[in-house]
Design a protein around this motif. Structure first.
Motif, PDB file in Angstrom:
ATOM      1  N   UNK A   1       0.833  -1.205   0.000  1.00  0.00           N
ATOM      2  CA  UNK A   1       0.000   0.000   0.000  1.00  0.00           C
ATOM      3  C   UNK A   1       0.863   1.249   0.000  1.00  0.00           C
ATOM      4  N   UNK A   2       1.933   1.231   0.769  1.00  0.00           N
ATOM      5  CA  UNK A   2       2.834   2.382   0.808  1.00  0.00           C
ATOM      6  C   UNK A   2       3.554   2.549  -0.519  1.00  0.00           C
ATOM      7  N   UNK A   3       3.989   1.443  -1.133  1.00  0.00           N
ATOM      8  CA  UNK A   3       4.626   1.526  -2.455  1.00  0.00           C
ATOM      9  C   UNK A   3       3.673   2.102  -3.484  1.00  0.00           C
ATOM     10  N   UNK A   4       2.426   1.684  -3.458  1.00  0.00           N
ATOM     11  CA  UNK A   4       1.435   2.202  -4.405  1.00  0.00           C
ATOM     12  C   UNK A   4       1.227   3.694  -4.195  1.00  0.00           C
ATOM     13  N   UNK A   5       1.225   4.113  -2.942  1.00  0.00           N
ATOM     14  CA  UNK A   5       1.048   5.533  -2.630  1.00  0.00           C
ATOM     15  C   UNK A   5       2.223   6.350  -3.162  1.00  0.00           C
ATOM     16  N   UNK A   6       3.424   5.831  -3.022  1.00  0.00           N
ATOM     17  CA  UNK A   6       4.623   6.557  -3.449  1.00  0.00           C
ATOM     18  C   UNK A   6       4.802   6.509  -4.963  1.00  0.00           C
ATOM     19  N   UNK A   7       4.645   5.334  -5.561  1.00  0.00           N
ATOM     20  CA  UNK A   7       4.973   5.147  -6.978  1.00  0.00           C
ATOM     21  C   UNK A   7       3.773   5.136  -7.915  1.00  0.00           C
ATOM     22  N   UNK A   8       2.575   5.028  -7.386  1.00  0.00           N
ATOM     23  CA  UNK A   8       1.399   4.960  -8.247  1.00  0.00           C
ATOM     24  C   UNK A   8       0.920   3.540  -8.457  1.00  0.00           C
ATOM     25  N   UNK A   9       1.833   2.608  -8.586  1.00  0.00           N
ATOM     26  CA  UNK A   9       1.477   1.198  -8.713  1.00  0.00           C
ATOM     27  C   UNK A   9       2.718   0.349  -8.469  1.00  0.00           C
ATOM     28  N   UNK A  10       2.491  -0.904  -8.169  1.00  0.00           N
ATOM     29  CA  UNK A  10       3.602  -1.837  -7.965  1.00  0.00           C
ATOM     30  C   UNK A  10       4.340  -2.039  -9.281  1.00  0.00           C
ATOM     31  N   UNK A  11       3.611  -2.084 -10.386  1.00  0.00           N
ATOM     32  CA  UNK A  11       4.234  -2.247 -11.710  1.00  0.00           C
ATOM     33  C   UNK A  11       5.174  -1.088 -12.003  1.00  0.00           C
ATOM     34  N   UNK A  12       4.771   0.139 -11.669  1.00  0.00           N
ATOM     35  CA  UNK A  12       5.648   1.303 -11.880  1.00  0.00           C
ATOM     36  C   UNK A  12       6.888   1.219 -10.995  1.00  0.00           C
ATOM     37  N   UNK A  13       6.711   0.780  -9.769  1.00  0.00           N
ATOM     38  CA  UNK A  13       7.854   0.638  -8.868  1.00  0.00           C
ATOM     39  C   UNK A  13       8.831  -0.388  -9.418  1.00  0.00           C
ATOM     40  N   UNK A  14       8.307  -1.514  -9.899  1.00  0.00           N
ATOM     41  CA  UNK A  14       9.162  -2.559 -10.469  1.00  0.00           C
ATOM     42  C   UNK A  14       9.875  -2.081 -11.726  1.00  0.00           C
ATOM     43  N   UNK A  15       9.172  -1.346 -12.573  1.00  0.00           N
ATOM     44  CA  UNK A  15       9.774  -0.826 -13.811  1.00  0.00           C
ATOM     45  C   UNK A  15      10.904   0.155 -13.493  1.00  0.00           C
ATOM     46  N   UNK A  16      10.669   1.014 -12.520  1.00  0.00           N
ATOM     47  CA  UNK A  16      11.707   1.963 -12.116  1.00  0.00           C
ATOM     48  C   UNK A  16      12.941   1.253 -11.599  1.00  0.00           C
ATOM     49  N   UNK A  17      12.724   0.221 -10.809  1.00  0.00           N
ATOM     50  CA  UNK A  17      13.839  -0.572 -10.277  1.00  0.00           C
ATOM     51  C   UNK A  17      14.634  -1.206 -11.414  1.00  0.00           C
ATOM     52  N   UNK A  18      13.932  -1.776 -12.380  1.00  0.00           N
ATOM     53  CA  UNK A  18      14.598  -2.432 -13.507  1.00  0.00           C
ATOM     54  C   UNK A  18      15.356  -1.421 -14.366  1.00  0.00           C
ATOM     55  N   UNK A  19      14.794  -0.238 -14.559  1.00  0.00           N
ATOM     56  CA  UNK A  19      15.451   0.748 -15.424  1.00  0.00           C
ATOM     57  C   UNK A  19      16.734   1.294 -14.797  1.00  0.00           C
TER      58      UNK A  19
END
Length: 147
Positions: free
Chosen positions: A110-128
């Motif tokens: 829930x906190x990741x979604x709040x910060x990044x918008x979605x878990x998928x966006x957080x994962x994409x940012x990590x990969x990039x």
């Protein structure tokens, strides 16, 4: 009899601090805050790119965690002359105690979604970011506050 017991209890309580102060086996420290250090090696030619990301997205993430009470503070430390195989950036994050890590997975998501918008966006940012840096290690340390 009751007054004797009360007097004995009072005497015992009044001498306990004195005994603790002279106890050679009493601890000489208290648990302090918990620090997480991540050693990062930036890819050649991408040091400034990584520092730019730290100054924007990472800093915003850490500020959100601080506002949520998850962390106390954070720092970016630069290694002056890293040896072969060592990182050139250290990320330090301070937590109040070990209980900060005892959050439910649902709360973390829930906190990741709040910060990044979605878990998928957080994962994409990590990969990039993998193209500009490598996380070499992460170490968790508890500060010992000497008495």
């Amino acid at each position: 009899m009751r007054s004797v017991l009360v007097a004995a209890a009072g005497l015992a309580l009044s001498t306990t601090p004195a005994l603790a102060a002279t106890d050679p086996e009493a601890p000489v420290f208290e648990n302090g805050t918990v620090w997480e250090y991540s050693e990062i090696a930036t890819t050649d030619g991408h040091f400034d790119d990584y520092l730019q990301w730290l100054d924007t997205e990472w800093k915003a993430q850490e500020e959100a965690l601080k506002k949520a009470g998850v962390i106390k503070s954070y720092k970016v430390l630069l290694v002056g002359a890293p040896r072969k195989g060592e990182g050139d950036v250290i990320l330090a994050v301070e937590y109040a105690n070990m209980a900060a890590f005892d959050r439910s997975v649902a709360d973390g998501y829930a906190l990741q979604k709040k910060i990044f918008g979605s878990i998928a966006q957080a994962n994409q940012g990590q990969a990039s970011r993998a193209s500009i840096r490598t996380i070499l290690s992460t170490t968790l340390l508890r500060e010992a506050v000497l008495k």
